[in-house]
Design a protein around this motif. Sequence first.
Motif, PDB file in Angstrom:
ATOM      1  N   ASN A   1       0.832  -1.203   0.000  1.00 41.31           N
ATOM      2  CA  ASN A   1       0.000   0.000   0.000  1.00 41.31           C
ATOM      3  C   ASN A   1       0.868   1.255   0.000  1.00 41.31           C
ATOM      4  N   LEU A   2       1.968   1.215   0.763  1.00 42.95           N
ATOM      5  CA  LEU A   2       2.874   2.365   0.815  1.00 42.95           C
ATOM      6  C   LEU A   2       3.557   2.573  -0.533  1.00 42.95           C
ATOM      7  N   ALA A   3       3.948   1.476  -1.185  1.00 48.52           N
ATOM      8  CA  ALA A   3       4.595   1.579  -2.498  1.00 48.52           C
ATOM      9  C   ALA A   3       3.648   2.178  -3.522  1.00 48.52           C
ATOM     10  N   VAL A   4       2.386   1.747  -3.485  1.00 45.78           N
ATOM     11  CA  VAL A   4       1.386   2.307  -4.406  1.00 45.78           C
ATOM     12  C   VAL A   4       1.180   3.789  -4.115  1.00 45.78           C
ATOM     13  N   LEU A   5       1.103   4.131  -2.817  1.00 48.64           N
ATOM     14  CA  LEU A   5       0.913   5.531  -2.436  1.00 48.64           C
ATOM     15  C   LEU A   5       2.082   6.381  -2.911  1.00 48.64           C
ATOM     16  N   LYS A   6       3.321   5.882  -2.748  1.00 52.53           N
ATOM     17  CA  LYS A   6       4.500   6.647  -3.139  1.00 52.53           C
ATOM     18  C   LYS A   6       4.629   6.774  -4.651  1.00 52.53           C
ATOM     19  N   SER A   7       3.990   5.862  -5.391  1.00 52.63           N
ATOM     20  CA  SER A   7       4.041   5.959  -6.849  1.00 52.63           C
ATOM     21  C   SER A   7       3.193   7.112  -7.363  1.00 52.63           C
ATOM     22  N   MET A   8       2.334   7.620  -6.512  1.00 56.58           N
ATOM     23  CA  MET A   8       1.441   8.704  -6.903  1.00 56.58           C
ATOM     24  C   MET A   8       1.962  10.035  -6.364  1.00 56.58           C
ATOM     25  N   GLN A   9       1.561  11.097  -7.029  1.00 57.94           N
ATOM     26  CA  GLN A   9       1.829  12.426  -6.509  1.00 57.94           C
ATOM     27  C   GLN A   9       0.962  12.672  -5.274  1.00 57.94           C
ATOM     28  N   ARG A  10       1.421  13.549  -4.412  1.00 59.21           N
ATOM     29  CA  ARG A  10       0.589  13.965  -3.289  1.00 59.21           C
ATOM     30  C   ARG A  10      -0.639  14.706  -3.810  1.00 59.21           C
ATOM     31  N   ALA A  11      -1.763  14.504  -3.125  1.00 60.05           N
ATOM     32  CA  ALA A  11      -2.915  15.361  -3.413  1.00 60.05           C
ATOM     33  C   ALA A  11      -2.565  16.781  -2.974  1.00 60.05           C
ATOM     34  N   GLU A  12      -3.037  17.769  -3.722  1.00 63.54           N
ATOM     35  CA  GLU A  12      -2.708  19.146  -3.407  1.00 63.54           C
ATOM     36  C   GLU A  12      -3.841  20.066  -3.839  1.00 63.54           C
ATOM     37  N   TYR A  13      -3.672  21.344  -3.530  1.00 64.27           N
ATOM     38  CA  TYR A  13      -4.670  22.344  -3.893  1.00 64.27           C
ATOM     39  C   TYR A  13      -4.205  23.093  -5.137  1.00 64.27           C
ATOM     40  N   SER A  14      -5.078  23.130  -6.141  1.00 60.75           N
ATOM     41  CA  SER A  14      -4.737  23.783  -7.395  1.00 60.75           C
ATOM     42  C   SER A  14      -6.016  24.054  -8.170  1.00 60.75           C
ATOM     43  N   PRO A  15      -6.052  25.133  -8.968  1.00 62.55           N
ATOM     44  CA  PRO A  15      -7.224  25.362  -9.821  1.00 62.55           C
ATOM     45  C   PRO A  15      -7.201  24.536 -11.099  1.00 62.55           C
ATOM     46  N   THR A  16      -6.112  23.802 -11.349  1.00 66.26           N
ATOM     47  CA  THR A  16      -5.994  23.013 -12.573  1.00 66.26           C
ATOM     48  C   THR A  16      -6.958  21.831 -12.541  1.00 66.26           C
ATOM     49  N   PRO A  17      -7.802  21.665 -13.563  1.00 64.55           N
ATOM     50  CA  PRO A  17      -8.823  20.604 -13.541  1.00 64.55           C
ATOM     51  C   PRO A  17      -8.289  19.248 -13.980  1.00 64.55           C
ATOM     52  N   ILE A  18      -7.505  18.603 -13.119  1.00 55.43           N
ATOM     53  CA  ILE A  18      -6.956  17.293 -13.482  1.00 55.43           C
ATOM     54  C   ILE A  18      -7.640  16.154 -12.736  1.00 55.43           C
ATOM     55  N   GLY A  19      -8.621  16.454 -11.899  1.00 55.35           N
ATOM     56  CA  GLY A  19      -9.366  15.409 -11.218  1.00 55.35           C
ATOM     57  C   GLY A  19      -8.646  14.854 -10.006  1.00 55.35           C
ATOM     58  N   HIS A  20      -9.281  13.872  -9.381  1.00 56.61           N
ATOM     59  CA  HIS A  20      -8.716  13.209  -8.198  1.00 56.61           C
ATOM     60  C   HIS A  20      -8.654  11.716  -8.501  1.00 56.61           C
ATOM     61  N   TYR A  21      -7.435  11.232  -8.780  1.00 59.94           N
ATOM     62  CA  TYR A  21      -7.263   9.851  -9.236  1.00 59.94           C
ATOM     63  C   TYR A  21      -7.745   8.833  -8.214  1.00 59.94           C
ATOM     64  N   ALA A  22      -7.306   8.968  -6.955  1.00 61.69           N
ATOM     65  CA  ALA A  22      -7.631   7.959  -5.939  1.00 61.69           C
ATOM     66  C   ALA A  22      -9.128   7.860  -5.687  1.00 61.69           C
ATOM     67  N   LEU A  23      -9.840   8.971  -5.832  1.00 62.90           N
ATOM     68  CA  LEU A  23     -11.290   8.975  -5.604  1.00 62.90           C
ATOM     69  C   LEU A  23     -12.081   8.734  -6.887  1.00 62.90           C
ATOM     70  N   ALA A  24     -11.360   8.592  -8.017  1.00 61.09           N
ATOM     71  CA  ALA A  24     -12.010   8.420  -9.322  1.00 61.09           C
ATOM     72  C   ALA A  24     -13.027   9.531  -9.562  1.00 61.09           C
ATOM     73  N   SER A  25     -12.622  10.750  -9.242  1.00 59.71           N
ATOM     74  CA  SER A  25     -13.523  11.897  -9.331  1.00 59.71           C
ATOM     75  C   SER A  25     -12.997  12.893 -10.360  1.00 59.71           C
ATOM     76  N   GLU A  26     -13.856  13.302 -11.293  1.00 56.16           N
ATOM     77  CA  GLU A  26     -13.451  14.253 -12.325  1.00 56.16           C
ATOM     78  C   GLU A  26     -13.325  15.660 -11.771  1.00 56.16           C
ATOM     79  N   HIS A  27     -14.243  16.041 -10.893  1.00 55.00           N
ATOM     80  CA  HIS A  27     -14.220  17.377 -10.282  1.00 55.00           C
ATOM     81  C   HIS A  27     -14.346  17.211  -8.767  1.00 55.00           C
ATOM     82  N   TYR A  28     -13.365  17.749  -8.048  1.00 53.69           N
ATOM     83  CA  TYR A  28     -13.358  17.550  -6.598  1.00 53.69           C
ATOM     84  C   TYR A  28     -12.755  18.772  -5.931  1.00 53.69           C
ATOM     85  N   CYS A  29     -13.289  19.131  -4.774  1.00 56.82           N
ATOM     86  CA  CYS A  29     -12.726  20.217  -3.976  1.00 56.82           C
ATOM     87  C   CYS A  29     -12.970  19.907  -2.506  1.00 56.82           C
ATOM     88  N   HIS A  30     -12.415  20.717  -1.636  1.00 50.95           N
ATOM     89  CA  HIS A  30     -12.660  20.598  -0.201  1.00 50.95           C
ATOM     90  C   HIS A  30     -13.641  21.692   0.221  1.00 50.95           C
TER      91      HIS A  30
END
Length: 718
Positions: free
Chosen positions: A528-557
Amino acid sequence: MFPVMERFTNRIMRLAAKSDYKPMKQRALARALNIADEDYNSFKAALEELRRQGKIVIGSKSCISLPEMANRVTGTFQATSRGFGFVRPDKATAQGDLFIPRGESLDAVDGDQVVAQVIRRERRGQEGRLTGRVVEILKRQETQFVGTVLRRDKQWFIQPDGKTITELIAVDDPGAKDARIGDKVLVEILRYPTEGSFAHGVILEKLGKSGTSAAELKGVIRRFGLEEKFSRSTLGETRQVISRFETAETQAAGKREDIRDRVIITIDPQDARDFDDAISLRHTKHGMWELGVHIADVSHFVREGGHLDEEARRRGNSVYLPQHVLPMLPELLSNGICSLQEGQDRYVKSAYIELDRQGEVVSTRFANSVMRSARRLAYEDAELILEGKTGGFEGKVVQLLKEMEKLAQIIQKRREAAGMLRLEMPKAELIYDEKGHVVDARPESTSFPHVMIEMFMIEANEAVARLLDGLRVPFLRRVHAEPDSLATGNTARIVKLCGYMIPKNINRKGLQQLLDSVRGKPESFLINLAVLKSMQRAEYSPTPIGHYALASEHYCHFTSPIRRYPDLTVHRLLEAYLEGRLTRSTVRDFPDFEQLEETGAHCSQTERQAEEAEDELRTVKILQMLAKRIGEDMLAVVVSVTNFGMFVQCEKFLIEGLIRAEDIQRFRQNRKGKKQGRRLQERGGKFIDNCPYRIGQEVKVRVAAVNVPGRLLDLALV
């Protein structure tokens, strides 16, 4: 650069910068990045933009790679405890980091911005390694350090905490700040260490007796530059806000939807004080679910541009340290009129999400509301109710919990079918004595009430993001980039060493199957740690690239504005929409893409800082406890192997320790006889190639030595 193009440029650069990347042609690179056919033209445009900027080169046979390292590079110095270091260039190159031998780092310490000169280019097998020396310090990352006062040969020193600087710091007169041997202090360096002399500094503040809970807490706060007290202007504005609220409460409440008669509850950790989300749920006359997610209306109290807003933005988020919270907002707000306390009238922003029997979203609606929590539940309370232990809980609360459980299970099933990943990353809940010292740990609860609230918060966050995206207004998204390639590199190597395989063209479903196959096994954490490290950290940005881990096209907090500034910015946009001020024709009246990029980068950085500070203090407290348990045995999992030993993760306390190579060899000799030990020696080569233990293997270890200031744990095999 266009936001859509940035989605691909970042992924291209991350893959090309990996140490195991081999130059490849355009089509092969697109396959390695899993670029969809409909995105191929945008991918090509991103490649051309990177080539134009000189960030990539197209070499022989049209293969794409990073440019060669120049003879003089600017970058960040990364020190090691063994004296050598590396310079990570500001602009990625084909050779990666520049190796800096011991004695060639000038007086640079970890994190400094430096200029380095390449002094040797050598070949090792098929891979080139560049060696250099630091020739100039451009900017110091840190000038102040925390450490403990000690005395050697009539000279006073500070032993720094952590691994940023490991050499002693000489000081002249500790008595000027009433500091004595064993005190924890804050010191500023006036002269940095060189090959022949110690660093020299001056004590700025005495923090207390080293090892006490209060001193260690202050040490972490000072080391990470966290803010403790609020300014007088911020506190003054806070009191004015409360006064206005108490004076005009009835009038303001009359302009909101009144939902005080609904059954609405909060579910939070037992020790929580700031309750910013509440849940209601009912069936509509059409047989649908109406999920109500009600979030503290912080934007009503914290107006943009005021002292409160400026300080909240600067802090970025609340910091949750062990047994101590540094709130983003003054407690008069965060634990007072903003907090959704049981039985109190509170202002909220409500998201109503209508779902069908399969958990699909049918419609959404938003409102400014006034609510009253019917019951404040801890997760343990909710778990008891769902287990049928309902004594002491009102029937309406019990019924609501049971309905929430049904809907959450449906939503979870729908989201997992869509590709949502559920990483199993265990957490340890620390147990303290009355002095604040850790005495034990137990696994943190992962009961279904946690999942239930998580599912509802995700639905609300996604609903708001869909609304704002539809209005075409820039907003701070919570983004999580798609991994570059899981089938190659370190992730695939670790998975293989643990006895599993990653298919060449793995998709979300395959990744879900891999994670499910290791659930509950010793190697689960590492994979699980190896899979997590293979991904970029989730972050805050206006760029519409979606949220891979949540399989979400548009996501915000949206759901935690008491403790996260990005949520507050989203609330302000929602407020403008509810008031009719935000439409597609008025988006230029609100923060633009560049402003949001700056805010997002700042909040992402403060989030990382908060996590690092929490991890640091947890590590200190666990090491302090283990220092009293020398010789105690525990189970651990091998997480990495180096030429000087192997690192293992203690299963109970989730802290990493080192078993040295020579100790492993000695253990094997004693356990299996001298013949076995000689066999290991006769193999020759590096320990990393001959280690008799595999990554992911469970081993029994014993606490051998603890260095709390250095944050080091030495273990031995049993």
